[in-house]
Design an enzyme around this catalytic site. Sequence first.
Site, PDB file in Angstrom:
ATOM      1  N   LYS A  34      29.717  -9.723 -42.006  1.00 46.47           N
ATOM      2  CA  LYS A  34      28.347  -9.211 -42.086  1.00 46.47           C
ATOM      3  C   LYS A  34      28.271  -8.253 -40.693  1.00 46.47           C
ATOM      4  O   LYS A  34      29.351  -8.096 -39.818  1.00 46.47           O
ATOM      5  CB  LYS A  34      27.447 -10.432 -41.683  1.00 46.47           C
ATOM      6  CG  LYS A  34      27.344 -11.618 -40.242  1.00 46.47           C
ATOM      7  CD  LYS A  34      27.254 -12.437 -40.447  1.00 46.47           C
ATOM      8  CE  LYS A  34      27.451 -13.191 -38.646  1.00 46.47           C
ATOM      9  NZ  LYS A  34      27.524 -14.833 -38.633  1.00 46.47           N
ATOM     10  N   TYR A 253      16.015   7.435 -13.838  1.00 45.86           N
ATOM     11  CA  TYR A 253      14.528   7.046 -13.963  1.00 45.86           C
ATOM     12  C   TYR A 253      14.761   6.261 -13.246  1.00 45.86           C
ATOM     13  O   TYR A 253      14.839   5.227 -13.274  1.00 45.86           O
ATOM     14  CB  TYR A 253      14.688   6.793 -15.736  1.00 45.86           C
ATOM     15  CG  TYR A 253      14.742   8.188 -16.149  1.00 45.86           C
ATOM     16  CD1 TYR A 253      13.677   9.178 -16.661  1.00 45.86           C
ATOM     17  CD2 TYR A 253      15.281   7.889 -17.858  1.00 45.86           C
ATOM     18  CE1 TYR A 253      13.513  10.076 -17.613  1.00 45.86           C
ATOM     19  CE2 TYR A 253      15.853   8.646 -18.875  1.00 45.86           C
ATOM     20  CZ  TYR A 253      14.474   9.735 -18.669  1.00 45.86           C
ATOM     21  OH  TYR A 253      14.543  10.536 -19.807  1.00 45.86           O
TER      22      TYR A 253
HETATM   23  C1  LIG Z   1      28.112 -15.137 -38.674  1.00 47.31           C
HETATM   24  C2  LIG Z   1      28.419 -16.515 -39.161  1.00 47.31           C
HETATM   25  C3  LIG Z   1      29.573 -17.296 -38.279  1.00 47.31           C
HETATM   26  C4  LIG Z   1      30.646 -16.427 -38.230  1.00 47.31           C
HETATM   27  O1  LIG Z   1      30.464 -16.964 -36.053  1.00 47.31           O
HETATM   28  P1  LIG Z   1      31.225 -16.665 -35.287  1.00 47.31           P
HETATM   29  O2  LIG Z   1      30.434 -17.059 -33.938  1.00 47.31           O
HETATM   30  O3  LIG Z   1      30.884 -15.207 -35.209  1.00 47.31           O
HETATM   31  O4  LIG Z   1      32.749 -17.427 -35.569  1.00 47.31           O
HETATM   32  C5  LIG Z   1      30.564 -18.312 -39.483  1.00 47.31           C
HETATM   33  N1  LIG Z   1      29.554 -19.005 -40.367  1.00 47.31           N
HETATM   34  C6  LIG Z   1      28.353 -18.396 -40.176  1.00 47.31           C
HETATM   35  C7  LIG Z   1      27.033 -19.379 -42.015  1.00 47.31           C
HETATM   36  C8  LIG Z   1      28.039 -17.765 -39.512  1.00 47.31           C
HETATM   37  O5  LIG Z   1      26.461 -16.745 -40.392  1.00 47.31           O
END
Ligand SMILES: *Cc1c(COP(=O)(O)O)cnc(C)c1O
Length: 356
Positions: A34, A253
């Site tokens: 994702k 800044y």
């Molecule tokens: C993002 C996600 C993962 C992976 O999590 P990590 O900590 O990156 O391994 C697994 N399951 C679901 C449902 C997620 O949304």
Amino acid sequence: MRAALATVQLAALTQNLARARTLAPKARVMAIVKADGYGHGLERVARALSAADAFGVACIEDAERLRGLGMLHRIVLLAGFDEPADLRLVRSLKLDCVLHDPSQLQILQRERGAPIRVWLKFDTGMHRLGFPIEQAAALCSQLREMPSVAPDLHVMSHFASADAPTRTSTEQQMALCLRHAQGLEAGISLANSAALLAFPQSHQQWVRPGGILYGLSSFPGRTGPDLGFVPAMTLSSKLIAIKQLQAGDAVGYGGSFIAPQAMRIGIAAIGYGDGYPRHAASGTPVLVDGQRCGTVGRVSMDLLAIDLTAAPRAQAGSSVVLWGPKLPAELVADAADTISYELTCGVTRRVRFAEI
Ligand SMILES: *Cc1c(COP(=O)(O)O)cnc(C)c1O
């Protein structure tokens, strides 16, 4: 051309997946890609991780991009669909759907047409997505009666704190899920990266690692390399100016950094406009020509000031590494009060990407 560059090492991704498999040898692996593959670029990540058994994505658009590459893997929509109109693409792209809310059941009940593969998501204590776990048996039987649902059901849940030093809440979530999923003849999926590493009993039929595939860690105080994974992204740039400061000179800044003595600083072409975190405090580590140095003053949109005391030979044109295998993103994240995942996800569009 702007020097800011994100280099993705494909072999690191492949190697990290192989290590995840070694650690969870009995489970199938759903590689979580994702957010554009945690900011690394969905297409290149998917090609490098093509040995995965499935991909997990957050939206249909990402699934379309994967199918566009000719990927025939199972692709799981981690939050399923939210409108009846989505189901046309779900079917034509042959996507698996997570169901987590009664509104989705209502949509499916009115559906005719080819059965859809479903992952039923249950809330075991995170209180984000998922049906109450107590409904597992009833929902499974209900879904098995529905013509629009394919027979091979999966049951999943997500851990709130698998990376925390206290293990009780994860153990409770796991026990609750396993108790209710028993005898349902459904594949079980619980483990994110942290659980894959810290809770072998959570592996079950499918593990769902994300972070570790990119060489990132969500464990406080531990980097990806500490866990045996290789950071896949190197964010780099160059020094474009050198300055000699006198004691008392203020930098950047707000003048938040004041030179305690005469010192040489370098100005790198990188800033929050590239995704380098603005909250990174003075002293955040960076590598200049491979030497560990620290930032000084506030991060600007395009520029970052660096104390060159530890790199006396650095000059305009010297290489600057903001994070990568020799400077894990977790060290930068700690200094900016965030996590490494947010850093790689946050690299902006003006940064050039390259793969090696
Ligand atoms: C993002 C996600 C993962 C992976 O999590 P990590 O900590 O990156 O391994 C697994 N399951 C679901 C449902 C997620 O949304």
